[in-house]
Design a protein around this motif. Structure first.
Motif, PDB file in Angstrom:
ATOM      1  N   ALA A 205      32.061  50.798  32.878  1.00  0.00           N
ATOM      2  CA  ALA A 205      31.932  50.502  33.548  1.00  0.00           C
ATOM      3  C   ALA A 205      33.535  49.465  34.438  1.00  0.00           C
ATOM      4  O   ALA A 205      33.480  48.175  33.516  1.00  0.00           O
ATOM      5  CB  ALA A 205      30.513  50.603  34.483  1.00  0.00           C
ATOM      6  N   THR A 206      33.314  49.784  35.907  1.00  0.00           N
ATOM      7  CA  THR A 206      34.157  47.955  35.988  1.00  0.00           C
ATOM      8  C   THR A 206      33.721  47.579  37.318  1.00  0.00           C
ATOM      9  O   THR A 206      32.954  47.972  38.032  1.00  0.00           O
ATOM     10  CB  THR A 206      35.581  48.584  35.737  1.00  0.00           C
ATOM     11  N   ASP A 207      34.342  46.793  38.175  1.00  0.00           N
ATOM     12  CA  ASP A 207      34.231  45.942  39.450  1.00  0.00           C
ATOM     13  C   ASP A 207      35.313  46.197  40.162  1.00  0.00           C
ATOM     14  O   ASP A 207      36.341  46.322  39.607  1.00  0.00           O
ATOM     15  CB  ASP A 207      32.770  45.108  39.384  1.00  0.00           C
ATOM     16  N   ALA A 208      35.671  45.986  41.080  1.00  0.00           N
ATOM     17  CA  ALA A 208      36.708  46.015  42.551  1.00  0.00           C
ATOM     18  C   ALA A 208      37.037  44.667  41.599  1.00  0.00           C
ATOM     19  O   ALA A 208      38.284  44.311  42.269  1.00  0.00           O
ATOM     20  CB  ALA A 208      36.313  45.967  43.327  1.00  0.00           C
ATOM     21  N   THR A 209      36.476  43.795  42.048  1.00  0.00           N
ATOM     22  CA  THR A 209      37.621  42.740  40.878  1.00  0.00           C
ATOM     23  C   THR A 209      38.329  42.632  40.222  1.00  0.00           C
ATOM     24  O   THR A 209      39.373  41.966  40.192  1.00  0.00           O
ATOM     25  CB  THR A 209      36.835  41.027  41.340  1.00  0.00           C
ATOM     26  N   ALA A 210      37.250  42.962  39.266  1.00  0.00           N
ATOM     27  CA  ALA A 210      38.355  43.751  38.490  1.00  0.00           C
ATOM     28  C   ALA A 210      39.490  44.741  38.166  1.00  0.00           C
ATOM     29  O   ALA A 210      40.954  44.538  38.194  1.00  0.00           O
ATOM     30  CB  ALA A 210      38.095  44.237  36.808  1.00  0.00           C
ATOM     31  N   VAL A 211      39.579  45.177  39.029  1.00  0.00           N
ATOM     32  CA  VAL A 211      40.469  46.963  39.343  1.00  0.00           C
ATOM     33  C   VAL A 211      41.454  46.118  40.525  1.00  0.00           C
ATOM     34  O   VAL A 211      42.987  45.472  40.113  1.00  0.00           O
ATOM     35  CB  VAL A 211      40.099  47.820  40.240  1.00  0.00           C
ATOM     36  N   GLN A 212      41.920  45.304  41.176  1.00  0.00           N
ATOM     37  CA  GLN A 212      41.798  44.307  41.989  1.00  0.00           C
ATOM     38  C   GLN A 212      42.575  43.399  40.912  1.00  0.00           C
ATOM     39  O   GLN A 212      44.472  43.228  41.371  1.00  0.00           O
ATOM     40  CB  GLN A 212      41.917  43.481  43.100  1.00  0.00           C
ATOM     41  N   ALA A 213      42.829  43.107  40.338  1.00  0.00           N
ATOM     42  CA  ALA A 213      42.911  41.882  39.974  1.00  0.00           C
ATOM     43  C   ALA A 213      44.036  42.473  38.723  1.00  0.00           C
ATOM     44  O   ALA A 213      45.084  42.343  38.771  1.00  0.00           O
ATOM     45  CB  ALA A 213      41.929  40.679  38.311  1.00  0.00           C
ATOM     46  N   ALA A 214      43.627  43.292  38.445  1.00  0.00           N
ATOM     47  CA  ALA A 214      45.192  43.943  37.320  1.00  0.00           C
ATOM     48  C   ALA A 214      45.618  45.092  37.710  1.00  0.00           C
ATOM     49  O   ALA A 214      46.339  44.917  37.443  1.00  0.00           O
ATOM     50  CB  ALA A 214      43.755  45.608  36.235  1.00  0.00           C
ATOM     51  N   LEU A 215      45.882  45.460  39.349  1.00  0.00           N
ATOM     52  CA  LEU A 215      46.688  45.846  40.364  1.00  0.00           C
ATOM     53  C   LEU A 215      47.130  45.359  40.396  1.00  0.00           C
ATOM     54  O   LEU A 215      48.655  44.814  40.453  1.00  0.00           O
ATOM     55  CB  LEU A 215      46.224  46.378  41.601  1.00  0.00           C
ATOM     56  N   ILE A 216      46.991  43.642  40.675  1.00  0.00           N
ATOM     57  CA  ILE A 216      47.740  42.466  41.173  1.00  0.00           C
ATOM     58  C   ILE A 216      49.323  42.085  39.639  1.00  0.00           C
ATOM     59  O   ILE A 216      50.121  41.426  40.053  1.00  0.00           O
ATOM     60  CB  ILE A 216      47.440  41.344  40.821  1.00  0.00           C
ATOM     61  N   GLU A 217      47.897  41.851  38.578  1.00  0.00           N
ATOM     62  CA  GLU A 217      48.990  41.652  37.604  1.00  0.00           C
ATOM     63  C   GLU A 217      50.361  42.670  37.047  1.00  0.00           C
ATOM     64  O   GLU A 217      50.963  42.485  36.816  1.00  0.00           O
ATOM     65  CB  GLU A 217      47.739  41.093  36.229  1.00  0.00           C
ATOM     66  N   ASP A 218      49.524  43.875  36.771  1.00  0.00           N
ATOM     67  CA  ASP A 218      50.546  45.229  36.824  1.00  0.00           C
ATOM     68  C   ASP A 218      51.269  44.974  37.618  1.00  0.00           C
ATOM     69  O   ASP A 218      52.804  45.848  36.712  1.00  0.00           O
ATOM     70  CB  ASP A 218      49.553  46.533  36.611  1.00  0.00           C
ATOM     71  N   THR A 219      51.664  45.027  38.515  1.00  0.00           N
ATOM     72  CA  THR A 219      52.456  45.035  39.994  1.00  0.00           C
ATOM     73  C   THR A 219      53.127  43.578  39.669  1.00  0.00           C
ATOM     74  O   THR A 219      54.736  44.033  39.673  1.00  0.00           O
ATOM     75  CB  THR A 219      51.807  45.309  41.101  1.00  0.00           C
ATOM     76  N   ARG A 220      52.825  42.822  39.241  1.00  0.00           N
ATOM     77  CA  ARG A 220      53.957  41.781  39.130  1.00  0.00           C
ATOM     78  C   ARG A 220      54.836  41.859  37.203  1.00  0.00           C
ATOM     79  O   ARG A 220      55.544  41.413  38.216  1.00  0.00           O
ATOM     80  CB  ARG A 220      53.334  40.075  38.075  1.00  0.00           C
ATOM     81  N   GLU A 221      53.899  42.104  37.297  1.00  0.00           N
ATOM     82  CA  GLU A 221      54.654  42.582  35.689  1.00  0.00           C
ATOM     83  C   GLU A 221      55.939  43.586  35.913  1.00  0.00           C
ATOM     84  O   GLU A 221      56.592  43.933  35.433  1.00  0.00           O
ATOM     85  CB  GLU A 221      53.929  43.406  34.694  1.00  0.00           C
ATOM     86  N   LEU A 222      55.317  45.113  36.555  1.00  0.00           N
ATOM     87  CA  LEU A 222      56.695  45.593  37.089  1.00  0.00           C
ATOM     88  C   LEU A 222      57.686  45.315  37.917  1.00  0.00           C
ATOM     89  O   LEU A 222      58.850  45.342  37.847  1.00  0.00           O
ATOM     90  CB  LEU A 222      56.434  46.761  37.628  1.00  0.00           C
ATOM     91  N   MET A 223      57.446  44.348  38.910  1.00  0.00           N
ATOM     92  CA  MET A 223      58.319  43.539  39.627  1.00  0.00           C
ATOM     93  C   MET A 223      59.776  42.851  38.960  1.00  0.00           C
ATOM     94  O   MET A 223      60.478  43.033  38.886  1.00  0.00           O
ATOM     95  CB  MET A 223      57.595  42.452  40.853  1.00  0.00           C
ATOM     96  N   ALA A 224      58.943  41.908  37.728  1.00  0.00           N
ATOM     97  CA  ALA A 224      59.715  41.459  37.122  1.00  0.00           C
ATOM     98  C   ALA A 224      60.242  42.073  35.563  1.00  0.00           C
ATOM     99  O   ALA A 224      61.883  41.969  35.450  1.00  0.00           O
ATOM    100  CB  ALA A 224      58.898  40.656  35.482  1.00  0.00           C
ATOM    101  N   ALA A 225      60.203  43.744  35.504  1.00  0.00           N
ATOM    102  CA  ALA A 225      60.797  44.259  34.950  1.00  0.00           C
ATOM    103  C   ALA A 225      62.135  44.879  35.794  1.00  0.00           C
ATOM    104  O   ALA A 225      63.031  45.270  34.952  1.00  0.00           O
ATOM    105  CB  ALA A 225      59.666  45.448  34.147  1.00  0.00           C
ATOM    106  N   LEU A 226      62.288  45.096  36.952  1.00  0.00           N
ATOM    107  CA  LEU A 226      62.823  45.903  37.585  1.00  0.00           C
ATOM    108  C   LEU A 226      63.756  44.447  38.425  1.00  0.00           C
ATOM    109  O   LEU A 226      64.720  45.076  38.693  1.00  0.00           O
ATOM    110  CB  LEU A 226      62.190  46.570  38.455  1.00  0.00           C
ATOM    111  N   LYS A 227      63.230  43.385  38.257  1.00  0.00           N
ATOM    112  CA  LYS A 227      64.122  42.578  38.832  1.00  0.00           C
ATOM    113  C   LYS A 227      65.325  42.461  38.468  1.00  0.00           C
ATOM    114  O   LYS A 227      66.603  42.349  37.273  1.00  0.00           O
ATOM    115  CB  LYS A 227      63.214  40.924  38.493  1.00  0.00           C
ATOM    116  N   ASP A 228      66.408  42.399  38.810  1.00  0.00           N
ATOM    117  CA  ASP A 228      68.147  42.275  39.300  1.00  0.00           C
ATOM    118  C   ASP A 228      68.884  41.279  38.589  1.00  0.00           C
ATOM    119  O   ASP A 228      68.506  40.055  38.900  1.00  0.00           O
ATOM    120  CB  ASP A 228      68.512  43.433  40.467  1.00  0.00           C
TER     121      ASP A 228
END
Length: 228
Positions: A205-228
């Motif tokens: 089980a999880t909660d909204a806070t954990a999901v939102q934090a994970a969204l931010i972290e994984d989006t930040r990592e994706l942006m870094a991976a595609l940075k030109d």
């Protein structure tokens, strides 16, 4: 369960009888009717000047932006979703769904991941749009009509220190959460949908806070991976 982490008038049809008037009166009337045309012409000139001035002021947004990110040929390879995977289990266990579109105006790539074979209960999607013609900041804050139709009331909150602008959207029931980020001519959209946030299919089980934090972290990592 997941918890929260923004005329009424009458017309007179009677026509008065036409009364003959001296030629001089008609000439004066004709001269008087010419003046509104001058005012109208002046209004067109002023409006055109204002419009042109607006184009000058917003010319930077109407011009093609400098895109700071590279196009990806397989977003599912670049989008690792490590933190979300820690909440939902291996999101790459089932074959990912990957799509691309190389339009002259916008290059788009999308990836859909879920944690189980068969009927998914935790779906993660990512989309990257590289705008090649017009700066996307002019319409970034406009929510999609389909979002309101499908999820009803939503809460939208600004996310600080992420790109040029970032917004977290949470549906009223909390089962749909979306992070949208604007940066360097690109728009990143990462979304989580879950049928339940209780323990299911070997995920805790999880909660909204954990999901939102994970969204931010994984989006930040994706942006870094595609940075030109």
């Amino acid at each position: 369960m997941i918890t929260d982490p923004e005329l009424d008038a009458e017309w007179d049809t009677a026509e008065p009888a036409e009364v003959a008037e001296p030629l001089a009166s008609r000439e004066r009337a004709a001269a008087g009717t010419a003046r509104p045309w001058l005012w109208a012409l002046g209004g067109v000139v002023v409006a055109s000047a204002v419009w042109a001035g607006g184009l000058y002021v917003f010319g930077d947004r109407l011009a093609a932006p400098t895109v700071s990110y590279r196009a990806t040929k397989n977003l599912c390879e670049d989008f690792k979703a490590r933190t979300l995977g820690g909440l939902a289990g291996d999101l790459h266990k089932k074959r990912p769904m990957n799509q691309e579109s190389n339009h002259p105006a916008v290059y788009g790539a999308a990836c859909v991941l879920n944690n189980v074979d068969g009927m998914p209960d935790f779906i993660v999607s990512a989309q990257v749009d590289l705008h090649k013609k017009v700066d996307p900041s002019t319409e970034f804050e406009v929510p999609p009509l389909g979002e309101m139709a499908n999820t009803g009331d939503v809460r939208r909150e600004a996310v600080p220190d992420l790109g040029e602008d970032a917004v977290m959207t949470t549906s009223a029931v909390g089962q749909l959460q979306k992070l949208k980020v604007l940066d360097g001519g690109a728009v990143f959209t990462v979304e989580v949908w879950a049928s339940t946030f209780e323990e299911k299919n070997d995920r805790p089980a999880t909660d909204a806070t954990a999901v939102q934090a994970a969204l931010i972290e994984d989006t930040r990592e994706l942006m870094a991976a595609l940075k030109d």
